[in-house]
Motif scaffolding. Structure first.
Motif, PDB file in Angstrom:
ATOM      1  N   SER A   1      27.771  21.583 -24.091  1.00 58.68           N
ATOM      2  CA  SER A   1      26.489  21.210 -24.668  1.00 58.68           C
ATOM      3  C   SER A   1      25.488  22.369 -24.655  1.00 58.68           C
ATOM      4  N   CYS A   2      25.347  23.026 -23.477  1.00 58.06           N
ATOM      5  CA  CYS A   2      24.326  24.075 -23.374  1.00 58.06           C
ATOM      6  C   CYS A   2      24.915  25.456 -23.092  1.00 58.06           C
ATOM      7  N   GLY A   3      26.240  25.531 -22.848  1.00 56.53           N
ATOM      8  CA  GLY A   3      26.877  26.817 -22.614  1.00 56.53           C
ATOM      9  C   GLY A   3      26.753  27.331 -21.189  1.00 56.53           C
ATOM     10  N   HIS A   4      26.187  26.494 -20.307  1.00 50.88           N
ATOM     11  CA  HIS A   4      26.014  26.890 -18.905  1.00 50.88           C
ATOM     12  C   HIS A   4      27.355  27.308 -18.298  1.00 50.88           C
ATOM     13  N   HIS A   5      27.353  28.431 -17.549  1.00 51.65           N
ATOM     14  CA  HIS A   5      28.562  28.901 -16.885  1.00 51.65           C
ATOM     15  C   HIS A   5      28.583  28.372 -15.461  1.00 51.65           C
ATOM     16  N   PHE A   6      29.600  27.559 -15.156  1.00 53.38           N
ATOM     17  CA  PHE A   6      29.718  27.019 -13.802  1.00 53.38           C
ATOM     18  C   PHE A   6      30.307  28.087 -12.883  1.00 53.38           C
TER      19      PHE A   6
ATOM     20  N   VAL B   1      30.660  16.606 -17.377  1.00 54.50           N
ATOM     21  CA  VAL B   1      31.878  17.260 -17.861  1.00 54.50           C
ATOM     22  C   VAL B   1      33.000  17.137 -16.833  1.00 54.50           C
ATOM     23  N   VAL B   2      34.245  17.399 -17.256  1.00 56.41           N
ATOM     24  CA  VAL B   2      35.384  17.364 -16.346  1.00 56.41           C
ATOM     25  C   VAL B   2      35.204  18.445 -15.280  1.00 56.41           C
ATOM     26  N   ALA B   3      35.644  18.136 -14.036  1.00 53.64           N
ATOM     27  CA  ALA B   3      35.348  18.980 -12.876  1.00 53.64           C
ATOM     28  C   ALA B   3      35.749  20.443 -13.026  1.00 53.64           C
ATOM     29  N   ASP B   4      36.880  20.730 -13.710  1.00 50.41           N
ATOM     30  CA  ASP B   4      37.321  22.130 -13.780  1.00 50.41           C
ATOM     31  C   ASP B   4      36.779  22.887 -15.001  1.00 50.41           C
ATOM     32  N   THR B   5      35.778  22.288 -15.688  1.00 50.37           N
ATOM     33  CA  THR B   5      35.161  22.949 -16.840  1.00 50.37           C
ATOM     34  C   THR B   5      34.454  24.236 -16.403  1.00 50.37           C
ATOM     35  N   LYS B   6      34.619  25.298 -17.183  1.00 50.38           N
ATOM     36  CA  LYS B   6      33.967  26.567 -16.832  1.00 50.38           C
ATOM     37  C   LYS B   6      32.642  26.741 -17.565  1.00 50.38           C
ATOM     38  N   PHE B   7      32.611  26.287 -18.837  1.00 41.26           N
ATOM     39  CA  PHE B   7      31.385  26.392 -19.624  1.00 41.26           C
ATOM     40  C   PHE B   7      31.013  25.012 -20.168  1.00 41.26           C
ATOM     41  N   CYS B   8      29.734  24.698 -20.107  1.00 40.77           N
ATOM     42  CA  CYS B   8      29.270  23.422 -20.640  1.00 40.77           C
ATOM     43  C   CYS B   8      29.346  23.453 -22.163  1.00 40.77           C
TER      44      CYS B   8
ATOM     45  N   THR C   1      30.668  10.556  -9.872  1.00 41.85           N
ATOM     46  CA  THR C   1      31.154  11.600 -10.772  1.00 41.85           C
ATOM     47  C   THR C   1      32.287  12.387 -10.108  1.00 41.85           C
ATOM     48  N   GLU C   2      32.203  12.545  -8.754  1.00 38.51           N
ATOM     49  CA  GLU C   2      33.281  13.249  -8.046  1.00 38.51           C
ATOM     50  C   GLU C   2      34.581  12.447  -8.083  1.00 38.51           C
ATOM     51  N   VAL C   3      34.453  11.126  -7.841  1.00 39.30           N
ATOM     52  CA  VAL C   3      35.643  10.263  -7.860  1.00 39.30           C
ATOM     53  C   VAL C   3      36.289  10.289  -9.243  1.00 39.30           C
ATOM     54  N   ARG C   4      35.438  10.340 -10.270  1.00 39.08           N
ATOM     55  CA  ARG C   4      35.943  10.394 -11.651  1.00 39.08           C
ATOM     56  C   ARG C   4      36.448  11.779 -12.011  1.00 39.08           C
ATOM     57  N   ASN C   5      36.364  12.711 -11.039  1.00 45.04           N
ATOM     58  CA  ASN C   5      36.747  14.095 -11.282  1.00 45.04           C
ATOM     59  C   ASN C   5      35.869  14.724 -12.358  1.00 45.04           C
ATOM     60  N   GLU C   6      34.564  14.434 -12.252  1.00 49.59           N
ATOM     61  CA  GLU C   6      33.601  14.988 -13.193  1.00 49.59           C
ATOM     62  C   GLU C   6      32.488  15.678 -12.413  1.00 49.59           C
ATOM     63  N   LYS C   7      31.699  16.454 -13.123  1.00 46.57           N
ATOM     64  CA  LYS C   7      30.493  17.024 -12.523  1.00 46.57           C
ATOM     65  C   LYS C   7      29.403  17.029 -13.571  1.00 46.57           C
TER      66      LYS C   7
END
Ligand SMILES: [Zn+2]
Length: 116
Positions: free
Chosen positions: A110-115, A101-108, A87-93
């Motif tokens: 799907s569930c609204g989780h705040h990274f 989700v994409v690595a620089d996403t701030k909010f999910c 997932t890191e190589v794909r630039n995801e988390k």
């Protein structure tokens, strides 16, 4: 950006993408070989139980099976680490909810989780 810069940029993006694909393939191969190790251990567990059954002696089998199961758990953890690398190589988390989700996403989404 000039036309030639755009062409160069495109080429380096393609090279990066190719490199990523190679790395992901390598990591997936590692996972497959670890899954084969797990299958081997499953087989050993079966043999151990069967041999004990033939000898009508299950006194040692529990310790053996516990060891084998610990081995499987350890390999499964290693597989999870490799999956995380992919997932890191794909630039995801991965979100706490399991959505990738994409690595620089701030909010999910799907569930609204705040990274953090
Ligand atoms: Zn989420």
């Amino acid at each position: 950006m000039s036309f030639f810069d755009k062409v160069k940029q495109g080429a380096s993006d393609a090279a990066k993408k190719a490199q990523q694909t190679v790395e992901i393939t390598r990591l997936k191969t590692q996972i497959s070989s670890k899954e084969r190790e797990i299958d081997k251990i499953y087989k050993l567990i079966g043999e151990s139980v069967y041999t004990s059954s033939l000898a009508s002696d299950f006194s040692r089998v529990e310790a053996n099976v516990t060891d084998y199961c610990q081995g499987i758990t350890q390999i499964k953890e290693e597989i999870s680490e490799i999956e995380l690398k992919i997932t890191e190589v794909r630039n995801e988390k991965e979100c706490v909810c399991g959505k990738v989700v994409v690595a620089d996403t701030k909010f999910c989404s799907s569930c609204g989780h705040h990274f953090a």
